[in-house]
Structures are given as C-alpha cells and as structure tokens.
Scaffold this active site. Structure first.
Site, PDB file in Angstrom:
ATOM      1  N   SER A 161       0.753  -1.011  -0.070  1.00  0.00           N
ATOM      2  CA  SER A 161      -0.089   0.060   0.105  1.00  0.00           C
ATOM      3  C   SER A 161       0.687   1.355   0.127  1.00  0.00           C
ATOM      4  O   SER A 161       0.443   2.241  -0.474  1.00  0.00           O
ATOM      5  CB  SER A 161      -1.007   0.046   1.183  1.00  0.00           C
ATOM      6  OG  SER A 161      -1.798  -1.007   1.215  1.00  0.00           O
ATOM      7  N   THR A 162       1.920   1.296   0.562  1.00  0.00           N
ATOM      8  CA  THR A 162       2.835   2.424   0.797  1.00  0.00           C
ATOM      9  C   THR A 162       4.244   2.360   0.154  1.00  0.00           C
ATOM     10  O   THR A 162       4.685   1.282   0.206  1.00  0.00           O
ATOM     11  CB  THR A 162       2.646   2.951   2.188  1.00  0.00           C
ATOM     12  OG1 THR A 162       3.642   1.951   2.837  1.00  0.00           O
ATOM     13  CG2 THR A 162       1.457   3.218   2.733  1.00  0.00           C
TER      14      THR A 162
END
Length: 183
Positions: A9-10
């Site tokens: 996600s990041t």
C-alpha cells in the site's frame, strides 16, 4: 503459465517477501505495484488481467493483495473465469480455483454476489414503483409547462413556423414537434 501479482500500500513497504513467495510458487511473470488497494486504477493488475490467457493461473500471496472488498474480488474473479483461467491464493488454500473445492467455494461466492445484486435491483424497483404511486415524476424535467405547450400548439396552428415558435420559447424545434404529437 502462473502469473504472480504483488501489491503493497505504501512506498515504505517492500514487495520482496511477496515476490519471493510467488517465485517459489512457480510464477513465471510477476506484476508488482506500490499502490493502495482502495485505488480504482491499478495499472499492473489491469495489465496482468489483459495478458491472462486460457489455463493461466493468477497467483497472490493473500486475497487482500488482490482486492479490498468482496465486490472487487468478485469482479476480478469474473474476469479470470471469462478468460478460462484460474486464481490461487497461497495463504487461503480454499481460494484456489485450480482445485474442485476452490472452484466450488468461488462458485458459492459468485452465487451470493448475484443474489445480492438481484435483491438490490428488486428493492430499487420497489422504491421506484412506490414513488410513482405517490406521483413522483421520473426522467428529465419538461422544457415547457402545460400552458406553454398549449400556446406553442396554437401558434403553429396559426401558421407560425416551428423554428419561430421554438425561438419564442428558447427551445429546440424538436421540443415543439413533441408538443404537436402529444395533444
């Protein structure tokens, strides 16, 4: 052919562990993304789905890497099914459409999703029917009020051209033609 999909996600997270597991599972191609699962546009996933062929298997380490919601998962599995390919999750052995049990589970999920869509359509139609019974008008608002339609009809019957009448009311000539049809 096995095609692996890895997602984090990041930017601070790494894809290394997922990539290693997918390679150990026999994936010949890997598609990797650093993007939120909630993102509607996931280019690498779309690229993978477009390259998926009959008898290929899309492999993920966990289903949450593939989709954030049941509806998104069902959308992806529907595309996979249409291409006559398979889906395999390394962490969720029940989500393996290359096995009879996995196919059955995904079929049940698809059936539940179809049932849910049918219920939503049914409720929507019931709501529309109730609103119509209360006199709620659907569709686009009329360009002309009933008294304006009557005046438009009178002007045309008096010999004014359709274009001139349309200009008078600031509408398209097709609107005036529709007034003439509905008396």
């Amino acid at each position: 052919m096995k095609l692996g999909y890895a997602r984090v996600s990041t930017e601070g997270q790494t894809l290394d562990q997922q990539a290693q597991r997918l390679e150990q599972a026999g994936c010949e191609m890997l598609f990797e993304e650093k993007i939120s699962g909630a993102a509607l546009n996931r280019p690498e996933l779309e690229k993978l789905l477009s390259q998926l062929r009959k008898d290929d298997v899309l492999v993920v380490t966990r289903l949450d890497r593939l989709a954030r919601s049941t509806s998104e998962l069902l959308r992806v599995t529907e595309i996979i099914n249409e291409k006559q390919a398979g889906l395999q999750s390394l962490e969720e052995p029940w989500a393996d459409t290359t096995t009879p049990a996995g196919k059955m589970i995904m079929t049940v999920f698809s059936g539940i999703a179809e049932f849910e869509r049918t219920l939503i359509l049914s409720r929507t139609q019931e709501g529309r029917d109730a609103a119509m019974a209360r006199g709620v008008a659907f569709g686009r608002p009329q360009k002309l009020r009933p008294e304006q339609k009557e005046i438009a009809r009178d002007l045309v019957h008096q010999g004014k051209s359709i274009s001139a009448v349309a200009r008078t009311f600031g509408v398209h000539p097709a609107t005036i033609y529709r007034c003439l049809e509905k008396k």
